[in-house]
Design an enzyme around this catalytic site. Structure first.
Site, short mmCIF file in Angstrom:
data_model
loop_
_atom_site.label_atom_id
_atom_site.label_comp_id
_atom_site.label_asym_id
_atom_site.label_seq_id
_atom_site.Cartn_x
_atom_site.Cartn_y
_atom_site.Cartn_z
N LYS A 129 0.85 -1.19 0.00
CA LYS A 129 0.00 0.00 0.00
C LYS A 129 0.88 1.24 0.00
O LYS A 129 0.61 2.21 -0.70
CB LYS A 129 -0.90 0.01 1.24
CG LYS A 129 -2.08 -0.89 1.09
CD LYS A 129 -2.81 -1.07 2.39
CE LYS A 129 -3.86 -2.16 2.20
NZ LYS A 129 -4.31 -2.74 3.44
N GLN A 173 -5.28 -2.53 9.23
CA GLN A 173 -4.99 -3.79 8.56
C GLN A 173 -5.61 -4.95 9.33
O GLN A 173 -5.41 -5.08 10.54
CB GLN A 173 -3.47 -3.97 8.47
CG GLN A 173 -3.03 -5.19 7.71
CD GLN A 173 -3.34 -5.07 6.22
OE1 GLN A 173 -3.13 -4.03 5.62
NE2 GLN A 173 -3.84 -6.13 5.64
N ASP A 196 -12.07 2.57 2.95
CA ASP A 196 -12.55 1.21 2.65
C ASP A 196 -14.01 1.22 2.20
O ASP A 196 -14.44 0.32 1.49
CB ASP A 196 -12.50 0.37 3.93
CG ASP A 196 -11.31 -0.54 3.99
OD1 ASP A 196 -10.65 -0.69 2.97
OD2 ASP A 196 -11.05 -1.09 5.07
#
Ligand code: NAP
Length: 369
Positions: A129, A173, A196
């Site tokens: 990421k 995470q 998200d």
């Protein structure tokens, strides 16, 4: 650039090198969409994963039932929907916009990632990421906490990132250590920074007519983006979504509905799933069952978006495994009009959509058009 299933036709600028995705068995890594797209990294499959690989050779096993007459087209070649190339195009667009924003108002979008514990796969996802952010000029912030830290410590970092004006997106995470309440932690992320898109308010708005979510979950958003960028008409089409998970299937169905498709959702309790699937002009499959959808389940000319990433044993591969989708590609590409490959289809799109959501967030927070 045009790729045709079976015989591949490519323009010189096309990138065809399929990067090996990190194959995760779903049970070992229950991840949210943003985490799943980090399956994009090439790493060796840990031994514990190998034990749970589905035993398949390099081809779909023989069809259990005779093909229906509608799908016996043998010479048809589906167009390959090249997620890798589209994702690159999107990253290039994001790079340009990030630079414009920086020049115009001096703001650089920022994504914060919190990693708890020392799982190697999670660490790899976070590293990737970070790399993806760097590649487009987005700032990344990383917090690593030990496995035995408290929920309060994680909540404190989330709260700090919520208040930090240089952070426009926050990711925790997953999976978290078992002593932590995942829901408490995810709910603490500000909805304005929930890149998200899994916050219940975002999902609720996605489901309601006339409401706009602040963020759309990355993997389903990537599926729809592929359809758009390949000029595939969704309005009025019959679509089937296979799988109804919170992170892929359910939001994918909501998105297709917003695009005026008529949706069926197939799940593990659906009787005779092939009957629903055969009706569909558009199929989005997010099941996690290798090669489940056979060629004779597909309506000729259907468009297939295969989200599944399934490692299967492959003795011919140097790694001893390879990745396949939920759809039996070699059969489907003789029947469908367009199809995403695995790898190189939806996978690369997910991370591109995370970067896109982070940019959208920064633009919204700073009122930058
Ligand atoms: P999940 O949470 O396990 O959900 C799987 C869904 O499939 C469930 O709704 C389940 O039904 C349904 N299902 C399971 N077996 C079925 C069967 N035999 N027939 C019909 N439906 C069945 O999985 P997920 O997180 O959505 O992920 C699905 C796949 O997509 C996995 O392979 C994953 O690795 C991949 N993935 C890829 C990306 C990407 O970036 N490309 C991102 C996320 C996920 P029930 O609801 O009835 O249990």
């Amino acid at each position: 650039m045009e790729k045709i299933c079976g015989a591949v036709r490519l323009s010189p600028e096309s990138s065809t090198t399929a990067r090996l995705l990190l194959p995760l068995t779903r049970n070992l890594s229950r991840q949210h969409g943003v985490v799943s797209f980090n399956r994009l990294v090439g790493v060796r499959l840990p031994h514990r994963h190998l034990t749970s690989l589905t035993s398949l050779t390099t081809h779909c096993s023989p069809s259990p039932s005779p093909p229906v007459s509608a799908s016996v087209a043998t010479e048809t070649s589906a167009k390959v929907i090249d997620g890798k190339a589209i994702a690159k195009q999107i990253r290039d667009e994001i790079t340009e916009e990030v630079s414009k924003m920086k020049n115009a108002i001096g703001v650089t979008p920022g994504l914060a990632v919190i990693l708890v514990g020392d799982r190697k796969d999670s660490a790899t996802y976070v590293r990737n990421k970070k790399k993806a952010c760097e590649s487009v000029g987005i700032n990344s912030f990383e917090v690593r906490l030990p496995e035995d830290c408290t929920e309060q410590e994680v909540l404190k970092f989330i709260s700090d990132f919520n208040d930090d004006p240089s952070v426009h997106g926050i990711l925790v995470q997953l999976p978290l250590p078992s002593h932590m309440n995942e829901q408490n932690i995810l709910n603490a992320v500000s909805i304005e920074k929930d890149v998200d898109g899994f916050h219940p308010l975002n999902i609720g708005r996605l489901a309601m007519r006339g409401r706009e979510p602040l963020f759309v979950p990355c993997t389903p958003k990537g599926c729809i983006e592929l359809l758009h960028r390949y000029g595939i008409n969704i309005k009025g089409k019959k679509a089937v979504v296979i799988g109804r998970s919170n992170i892929v299937g359910m939001p994918a169905a909501l998105l297709l509905q917003r695009e005026d498709a008529t949706i069926s959702i197939v799940h593990s309790r659906t009787k005779n799933p092939e009957e629903f699937i055969r009706e569909a002009d558009i199929i989005i499959s997010a099941v996690g069952q290798p090669n489940m959808v056979r060629g004779n389940w597909i309506k000729p000319g259907a468009v297939i978006i295969d989200v599944g990433i399934n490692p299967v044993e492959d003795t011919k591969s140097p790694r001893g495994y390879r990745l396949v989708g939920d759809v039996c590609y070699e059969e489907a590409c003789k029947v469908a009009s367009a199809i995403t490959p695995v790898p190189g289809g939806v996978g690369p799109m997910t991370i591109a959509m995370l970067l896109s959501n982070t940019l959208i967030s920064a633009k919204r927070i700073h009122n930058f058009q």
